[in-house]
Enzyme design. Sequence first.
Site, PDB file in Angstrom:
ATOM      1  N   ASP A  96      46.159  52.489  47.895  1.00  0.00           N
ATOM      2  CA  ASP A  96      45.213  51.573  46.889  1.00  0.00           C
ATOM      3  C   ASP A  96      43.915  52.216  47.620  1.00  0.00           C
ATOM      4  OD1 ASP A  96      45.447  48.419  45.908  1.00  0.00           O
ATOM      5  OD2 ASP A  96      43.843  49.561  45.599  1.00  0.00           O
ATOM      6  N   ASP A 104      41.049  51.052  42.870  1.00  0.00           N
ATOM      7  CA  ASP A 104      40.604  49.438  42.787  1.00  0.00           C
ATOM      8  C   ASP A 104      39.214  49.512  41.934  1.00  0.00           C
ATOM      9  OD1 ASP A 104      41.157  46.547  43.560  1.00  0.00           O
ATOM     10  OD2 ASP A 104      38.898  46.970  44.357  1.00  0.00           O
ATOM     11  N   GLU A 109      42.039  51.468  38.263  1.00  0.00           N
ATOM     12  CA  GLU A 109      42.174  49.873  37.617  1.00  0.00           C
ATOM     13  C   GLU A 109      40.896  49.806  36.783  1.00  0.00           C
ATOM     14  OE1 GLU A 109      41.078  46.678  40.067  1.00  0.00           O
ATOM     15  OE2 GLU A 109      42.543  45.317  39.219  1.00  0.00           O
ATOM     16  N   HIS A 144      49.487  41.921  41.726  1.00  0.00           N
ATOM     17  CA  HIS A 144      49.214  41.059  42.690  1.00  0.00           C
ATOM     18  C   HIS A 144      48.115  40.386  42.204  1.00  0.00           C
ATOM     19  CE1 HIS A 144      46.358  44.177  43.061  1.00  0.00           C
ATOM     20  NE2 HIS A 144      45.560  43.385  43.868  1.00  0.00           N
ATOM     21  N   ASP A 145      47.592  40.477  40.878  1.00  0.00           N
ATOM     22  CA  ASP A 145      46.394  39.597  40.593  1.00  0.00           C
ATOM     23  C   ASP A 145      46.702  38.827  39.256  1.00  0.00           C
ATOM     24  OD1 ASP A 145      43.874  42.304  40.761  1.00  0.00           O
ATOM     25  OD2 ASP A 145      44.413  40.643  42.184  1.00  0.00           O
TER      26      ASP A 145
HETATM   27  O1  TEU Z   1      40.929  43.346  41.101  1.00  0.00           O
HETATM   28  C1  TEU Z   1      39.663  43.444  40.083  1.00  0.00           C
HETATM   29  C2  TEU Z   1      39.988  42.392  39.003  1.00  0.00           C
HETATM   30  O2  TEU Z   1      39.029  42.313  38.120  1.00  0.00           O
HETATM   31  C3  TEU Z   1      40.168  41.221  39.573  1.00  0.00           C
HETATM   32  O3  TEU Z   1      39.428  40.404  40.060  1.00  0.00           O
HETATM   33  C4  TEU Z   1      41.048  40.578  38.401  1.00  0.00           C
HETATM   34  O4  TEU Z   1      40.244  40.746  37.238  1.00  0.00           O
HETATM   35  C5  TEU Z   1      41.068  38.999  38.732  1.00  0.00           C
HETATM   36  O5  TEU Z   1      41.752  38.825  40.079  1.00  0.00           O
HETATM   37  C6  TEU Z   1      42.119  38.488  37.523  1.00  0.00           C
HETATM   38  O6  TEU Z   1      42.101  36.961  37.757  1.00  0.00           O
HETATM   39  C7  TEU Z   1      40.722  44.203  42.196  1.00  0.00           C
HETATM   40  C8  TEU Z   1      41.953  43.947  43.104  1.00  0.00           C
HETATM   41  O7  TEU Z   1      43.286  44.135  42.422  1.00  0.00           O
HETATM   42  C9  TEU Z   1      41.917  42.382  43.388  1.00  0.00           C
HETATM   43  O8  TEU Z   1      42.845  42.051  44.175  1.00  0.00           O
HETATM   44  C10 TEU Z   1      40.470  42.217  44.263  1.00  0.00           C
HETATM   45  O9  TEU Z   1      40.408  41.009  44.616  1.00  0.00           O
HETATM   46  C11 TEU Z   1      39.224  42.999  43.631  1.00  0.00           C
HETATM   47  O10 TEU Z   1      39.480  44.214  42.858  1.00  0.00           O
HETATM   48  C12 TEU Z   1      38.302  43.081  44.481  1.00  0.00           C
HETATM   49  O11 TEU Z   1      38.728  44.238  45.274  1.00  0.00           O
END
Ligand code: TEU
Length: 558
Positions: free
Chosen positions: A97, A199, A255, A328-329
Amino acid sequence: MTSWWKDAIVYQIYPRSFNDSNDDGIGDINGITEKLNYLKTLGIDIIWLSPLYQSPNDDNGYDISDYQAIMDEFGTMAEYDLMLKRAKELGIHIMMDLVVNHTSDEHAWFQASKQSKDNPKRDYYIWKDPLPDGSAPTNWGAAFGGSAWEYDEKTNQYFLHLFSKKQPDLNWENEAMRQDIYEMMRFWLEKGVSGFRMDVINMISKDRHFPDGKLLKTGYGDGSPYYFNGPKVHDYLQEMHQEALTGYQTITVGEMPNVSVEQAKKYTGKDRQELDMVFHFEHVGLGDGELGKWSPEDWSLIELKAIFSTWQEGLDAVGWNSLYWSNHDQPRAISRFGNDSEAYRVRSGKMLATALHMLKGTPYIFQGEEIGMTNVSFNDLADYRDLETLNAYDELVGKDLLTNEEMLAAIHARGRDNARTPMQWSDEFQAGFTEGTPWIPINPNYSDINVVAALEDENSLFYYYQQLIALRKKYPIIVEGRYQVLYPDHEDIYLYKRVLDKQELWVLTNFSDKKVFVDIDVTLAEGQCLIANIGKGIKQKEASIELEPYQAAVYLFD
Ligand code: TEU
Ligand code: CA
């Protein structure tokens, strides 16, 4: 460069919640190594590891303080090298990542940058003077609550952080900073890593005029038009490709919240030398209300199908899709898009997997998806860990934009911790994840939903995923076939076909808990049923097929 990954399946591991080998309650690298054979059995080709790097864990590793050291809680670089070697022996590629829109504020670069305005690392980050009245340079809100600017008394300037205040944004305008990033990428590629999930990579180029954004209900401005898909993002990605990726057999996925299919053509076009594919957010954003996911509204299957069709048709022949239901989000797919009741959990899980895995693109499986893990409903806010959730609770309930009950309901539906409860390996103590106290409580349904139970049940979701993965390897039409949707306006079923030369693959799925009858212009009995989640497939009487609730099946016609 050959697209070696075109028939590959990626499995995402969130290390903190995957498997704890030393009973400190936190998943770790040796825990991953222990489970590589399990993943080989599933049949996946690539593992995307969420960040393993040194981090204070303000955002569970997405706040990196040393890109070339392993987080103490996860283990050592020697253990990492062993895991990488073991994976290679099993024919499994490792994708890291890459979090380079921001670092942790504990990174050495930021510790230097904040020392003084003339420190050599000052310009690695985005510092700006206060407005004449002392306020922040723009009205932007941060994704994790509050202002996107943090005031630094020592140098009387603000620094930008689009996420938490412990995640200062890197300044990609700075050439030396970019070169340091490329050098770090080569460090991992030289180790034998096969690529990167990048990311929020479409946030790295900001509109340097830093205008105010439209005011939101939170009282902050929406800065997103000024930092998503910014003016130099393609220049940076092409430079990264040239400086860091060329010469290695890699897979890259960006992403990209707020990316459109038109923009994705530029990010993933074969001749663009940027990325192989992107994660868009259109389907996972369905139902977002005026407070985003914290004010979830109804969504329709018609909208979902339109999104999939737009992306399938839009990138066909010019780019490449990633395919995912969760990560994971995101909340657990079965709870979000299927039906996590006792009656329909497994069947709807198989239906969702069928609908996704037969599309054109690279499928991503999030840990636990293959055994049908579901959302969790902790009633005590103290059981939640995610700073996005906890900060949103404080901000939205604190500002009376949501009641406590509304916020808890939204957390249950869409909070990120739904995906972060520990992997459920068995019905033993702590689901076999740890012998210690897990960093976050385990979903109580682990007694029924776990890997041991799945491996013992020939009709489990696990073996269904195993079959879908095997089909992708066996039938080129799944990788190459052109996509054609059927009945786009039907609100319960998702029917589409893939066409390659004379062959047709029909994918028939019922997203509803209702029995549905519909006419199709093929005779299923003349095709070969490749996979079905109920018995031997779908009943048909003349032109009319009968789809049971959450029924799914795939037929091949030569
Ligand atoms: O996530 C990007 C992001 O936009 C997330 O905040 C997502 O939109 C949101 O969590 C949905 O509710 C990436 C990573 O996947 C996330 O885990 C990190 O917190 C974020 O970037 C910052 O690095
Ligand atoms: Ca551990």
